[in-house]
Design a protein around this motif. Sequence first.
Motif, PDB file in Angstrom:
ATOM      1  N   VAL A  82       7.825  -7.821  -9.629  1.00 45.84           N
ATOM      2  CA  VAL A  82       7.866  -9.048  -8.815  1.00 45.84           C
ATOM      3  C   VAL A  82       6.449  -9.600  -8.835  1.00 45.84           C
ATOM      4  O   VAL A  82       5.555  -9.087  -8.172  1.00 45.84           O
ATOM      5  N   GLU A  83       6.273 -10.654  -9.626  1.00 44.86           N
ATOM      6  CA  GLU A  83       4.903 -11.130  -9.865  1.00 44.86           C
ATOM      7  C   GLU A  83       4.299 -11.818  -8.658  1.00 44.86           C
ATOM      8  O   GLU A  83       3.113 -11.683  -8.392  1.00 44.86           O
TER       9      GLU A  83
ATOM     10  N   VAL B  14      -7.014   0.548   8.827  1.00 48.91           N
ATOM     11  CA  VAL B  14      -6.491   1.729   8.145  1.00 48.91           C
ATOM     12  C   VAL B  14      -7.554   2.260   7.201  1.00 48.91           C
ATOM     13  O   VAL B  14      -8.058   1.521   6.340  1.00 48.91           O
TER      14      VAL B  14
ATOM     15  N   TYR C 250      -5.818 -14.601   7.883  1.00 45.97           N
ATOM     16  CA  TYR C 250      -5.106 -13.341   7.661  1.00 45.97           C
ATOM     17  C   TYR C 250      -4.319 -12.932   8.906  1.00 45.97           C
ATOM     18  O   TYR C 250      -3.138 -12.580   8.829  1.00 45.97           O
TER      19      TYR C 250
ATOM     20  N   ARG D  56       3.371  -5.937  -9.655  1.00 48.64           N
ATOM     21  CA  ARG D  56       3.245  -7.262 -10.281  1.00 48.64           C
ATOM     22  C   ARG D  56       3.215  -7.209 -11.793  1.00 48.64           C
ATOM     23  O   ARG D  56       3.310  -8.245 -12.436  1.00 48.64           O
TER      24      ARG D  56
ATOM     25  N   SER E  62       1.632  -0.866  -5.603  1.00 49.48           N
ATOM     26  CA  SER E  62       0.263  -0.655  -6.081  1.00 49.48           C
ATOM     27  C   SER E  62      -0.758  -0.749  -4.949  1.00 49.48           C
ATOM     28  O   SER E  62      -1.951  -0.585  -5.183  1.00 49.48           O
ATOM     29  N   GLY E  63      -0.323  -1.019  -3.737  1.00 46.69           N
ATOM     30  CA  GLY E  63      -1.274  -1.208  -2.643  1.00 46.69           C
ATOM     31  C   GLY E  63      -1.812   0.105  -2.098  1.00 46.69           C
ATOM     32  O   GLY E  63      -1.234   1.173  -2.311  1.00 46.69           O
ATOM     33  N   PHE E  64      -2.929   0.020  -1.388  1.00 45.86           N
ATOM     34  CA  PHE E  64      -3.575   1.185  -0.763  1.00 45.86           C
ATOM     35  C   PHE E  64      -2.599   1.947   0.131  1.00 45.86           C
ATOM     36  O   PHE E  64      -2.400   3.168  -0.017  1.00 45.86           O
ATOM     37  N   ILE E  65      -1.953   1.230   1.056  1.00 45.61           N
ATOM     38  CA  ILE E  65      -1.034   1.893   1.982  1.00 45.61           C
ATOM     39  C   ILE E  65       0.244   2.301   1.258  1.00 45.61           C
ATOM     40  O   ILE E  65       0.735   3.425   1.402  1.00 45.61           O
TER      41      ILE E  65
ATOM     42  N   THR F 149       5.799  -3.866   7.154  1.00 45.92           N
ATOM     43  CA  THR F 149       4.416  -3.567   7.538  1.00 45.92           C
ATOM     44  C   THR F 149       3.802  -4.814   8.145  1.00 45.92           C
ATOM     45  O   THR F 149       3.460  -5.756   7.436  1.00 45.92           O
TER      46      THR F 149
ATOM     47  N   PRO G 165      -3.721  -0.936  13.271  1.00 40.42           N
ATOM     48  CA  PRO G 165      -5.028  -1.608  13.242  1.00 40.42           C
ATOM     49  C   PRO G 165      -5.747  -1.236  11.940  1.00 40.42           C
ATOM     50  O   PRO G 165      -5.088  -1.121  10.905  1.00 40.42           O
TER      51      PRO G 165
HETATM   52  P1  NDP Z   1      -3.698  -3.802  -0.548  1.00 39.45           P
HETATM   53  O1  NDP Z   1      -4.463  -5.029  -0.877  1.00 39.45           O
HETATM   54  O2  NDP Z   1      -4.124  -2.530  -1.145  1.00 39.45           O
HETATM   55  O3  NDP Z   1      -2.151  -4.022  -0.872  1.00 39.45           O
HETATM   56  C1  NDP Z   1      -1.522  -5.264  -0.842  1.00 39.45           C
HETATM   57  C2  NDP Z   1      -0.302  -5.192  -1.747  1.00 39.45           C
HETATM   58  O4  NDP Z   1       0.406  -6.432  -1.711  1.00 39.45           O
HETATM   59  C3  NDP Z   1      -0.679  -4.971  -3.214  1.00 39.45           C
HETATM   60  O5  NDP Z   1       0.285  -4.147  -3.815  1.00 39.45           O
HETATM   61  C4  NDP Z   1      -0.641  -6.376  -3.783  1.00 39.45           C
HETATM   62  O6  NDP Z   1      -0.414  -6.395  -5.182  1.00 39.45           O
HETATM   63  C5  NDP Z   1       0.537  -6.932  -3.020  1.00 39.45           C
HETATM   64  N1  NDP Z   1       0.525  -8.396  -3.009  1.00 39.45           N
HETATM   65  C6  NDP Z   1      -0.331  -9.211  -2.341  1.00 39.45           C
HETATM   66  N2  NDP Z   1      -0.042 -10.504  -2.578  1.00 39.45           N
HETATM   67  C7  NDP Z   1       1.024 -10.514  -3.420  1.00 39.45           C
HETATM   68  C8  NDP Z   1       1.794 -11.545  -4.037  1.00 39.45           C
HETATM   69  N3  NDP Z   1       1.532 -12.851  -3.836  1.00 39.45           N
HETATM   70  N4  NDP Z   1       2.816 -11.178  -4.861  1.00 39.45           N
HETATM   71  C9  NDP Z   1       3.097  -9.872  -5.090  1.00 39.45           C
HETATM   72  N5  NDP Z   1       2.408  -8.858  -4.517  1.00 39.45           N
HETATM   73  C10 NDP Z   1       1.387  -9.184  -3.704  1.00 39.45           C
HETATM   74  O7  NDP Z   1      -3.723  -3.728   1.041  1.00 39.45           O
HETATM   75  P2  NDP Z   1      -3.145  -2.655   2.070  1.00 39.45           P
HETATM   76  O8  NDP Z   1      -2.460  -1.552   1.394  1.00 39.45           O
HETATM   77  O9  NDP Z   1      -4.226  -2.378   3.025  1.00 39.45           O
HETATM   78  O10 NDP Z   1      -2.070  -3.570   2.827  1.00 39.45           O
HETATM   79  C11 NDP Z   1      -0.671  -3.320   2.774  1.00 39.45           C
HETATM   80  C12 NDP Z   1      -0.018  -3.940   3.980  1.00 39.45           C
HETATM   81  O11 NDP Z   1      -0.560  -3.379   5.158  1.00 39.45           O
HETATM   82  C13 NDP Z   1      -0.218  -5.452   4.101  1.00 39.45           C
HETATM   83  O12 NDP Z   1       0.990  -5.985   4.608  1.00 39.45           O
HETATM   84  C14 NDP Z   1      -1.329  -5.560   5.142  1.00 39.45           C
HETATM   85  O13 NDP Z   1      -1.282  -6.771   5.832  1.00 39.45           O
HETATM   86  C15 NDP Z   1      -0.970  -4.394   6.052  1.00 39.45           C
HETATM   87  N6  NDP Z   1      -2.062  -3.903   6.899  1.00 39.45           N
HETATM   88  C16 NDP Z   1      -3.186  -3.323   6.357  1.00 39.45           C
HETATM   89  C17 NDP Z   1      -4.198  -2.834   7.181  1.00 39.45           C
HETATM   90  C18 NDP Z   1      -5.426  -2.166   6.658  1.00 39.45           C
HETATM   91  O14 NDP Z   1      -6.373  -1.931   7.428  1.00 39.45           O
HETATM   92  N7  NDP Z   1      -5.491  -1.812   5.385  1.00 39.45           N
HETATM   93  C19 NDP Z   1      -4.105  -2.969   8.635  1.00 39.45           C
HETATM   94  C20 NDP Z   1      -2.876  -3.561   9.108  1.00 39.45           C
HETATM   95  C21 NDP Z   1      -1.900  -4.001   8.258  1.00 39.45           C
HETATM   96  P3  NDP Z   1      -1.676  -6.431  -6.220  1.00 39.45           P
HETATM   97  O15 NDP Z   1      -2.585  -5.310  -5.826  1.00 39.45           O
HETATM   98  O16 NDP Z   1      -1.049  -6.262  -7.533  1.00 39.45           O
HETATM   99  O17 NDP Z   1      -2.309  -7.773  -5.996  1.00 39.45           O
END
Ligand code: NDP
Length: 344
Positions: free
Chosen positions: A57-58, A198, A166, A32, A9-12, A125, A196
């Motif tokens: 995976v919560e 994103v 962080y 989650r 579900s994350g941005f990347i 990542t 760096p």
């Molecule tokens: P997002 O916040 O969009 O994504 C983070 C993801 O991790 C989400 O899917 C979130 O789930 C999940 N997550 C966080 N904590 C938990 C937890 N305790 N249990 C289960 N899932 C969890 O951020 P990005 O997409 O930007 O980041 C993705 C990765 O890229 C990370 O590892 C970040 O450190 C790394 N990164 C990002 C950069 C950027 O500029 N964006 C730069 C460098 C590295 P939910 O949304 O459901 O909480």
Amino acid sequence: TRVLLTGGSGFIAAHVLESLLTRGHSVVTTVRSQEKADKIKQAYPDLGKDKLDFAIVEDIAQEGAFDKAVISDPPFESVIHTASPFHFNITDTKKDLLDPAINGTTGILKAIKKSAPSVKHVVITSSFAAILNGAKLPNWPEHTYTEEDWNPITEEQALINPAEGYRASKTFAERAAWDFVRDEKPNFTISTVNPPMVFGPVVHYLNTLDSLNTSNQRIRDFAQGKAKNGLPNSGVYLWIDVRDLALVHVRQIEVPEAQGKRFFATAGYFSNKEIADAIRNNFPEYKDNLPAADAPGDGDYPNGSTESLHKYDNSRTVKLLDIKFRTIEESVVDLVKSLKAAGL
Ligand code: NDP
């Protein structure tokens, strides 16, 4: 290839998922909640029909969180671990940042070693946060950052503020991964991606303007007028587009020579002024929310040029993974378009 992708579900991760499916891989992604799984599934009626599944995976910080998710039929060959907290909205650095980053990383490696012998390669990542030296940012012109560099941050410095927390979470988590491989000698190899800042489009099915991921927030804020009286300084002056970064992840499971390596994945320098210019030049409707093109402020490079900045070497990413980078203007324009669809 059959791939497990964490944090779908994350941005990347949303872009990694799209890239994996487009390139013909079959994917199980962890999220989650069932609600998030349903939203993602609906976005891929065709591509994902037979090739996309989910595991819930919560909380990746919990012991054994990935024990079930790593088991699949057909079994996984590769894992891409992106899930990790990236926000500064925390009360307890250890509980909110360090534990999920570190336990999440070691937890998935342990689970693979224990229960998924078919996995050959794991992509993690990480971040430029695990490379940079905070005390030297950004003016260190005699230094060229490469994959050899490690952030020297300590456990005490991690507690100074959420931003340091962080950076520490990413540094300690990546170190824990390399230590795991050294000490446990598992059946698989790892490689890491160290991007760096994103930027780039957000997928419509997961985002609202208020729940926007951390790195894109400045662009939303500029368009909304929050820097009308002067752009803030850029902080970190290196960036990559999220679509290029997604491809960096996927190429690492496709290119055998990528195994065992870090990848400092950056398109190069950017400044907040370039972001504001890209918005102003392409979206006249936000012009009045931005400072004038020639207004004073800290948004430009120090002394107006990149000369005093540290250097960077992204040649491993470019050559070994064959990555071409989008421009900051294209990235900003596509992000703003996606934010307009979300109500900007
Ligand atoms: P997002 O916040 O969009 O994504 C983070 C993801 O991790 C989400 O899917 C979130 O789930 C999940 N997550 C966080 N904590 C938990 C937890 N305790 N249990 C289960 N899932 C969890 O951020 P990005 O997409 O930007 O980041 C993705 C990765 O890229 C990370 O590892 C970040 O450190 C790394 N990164 C990002 C950069 C950027 O500029 N964006 C730069 C460098 C590295 P939910 O949304 O459901 O909480």
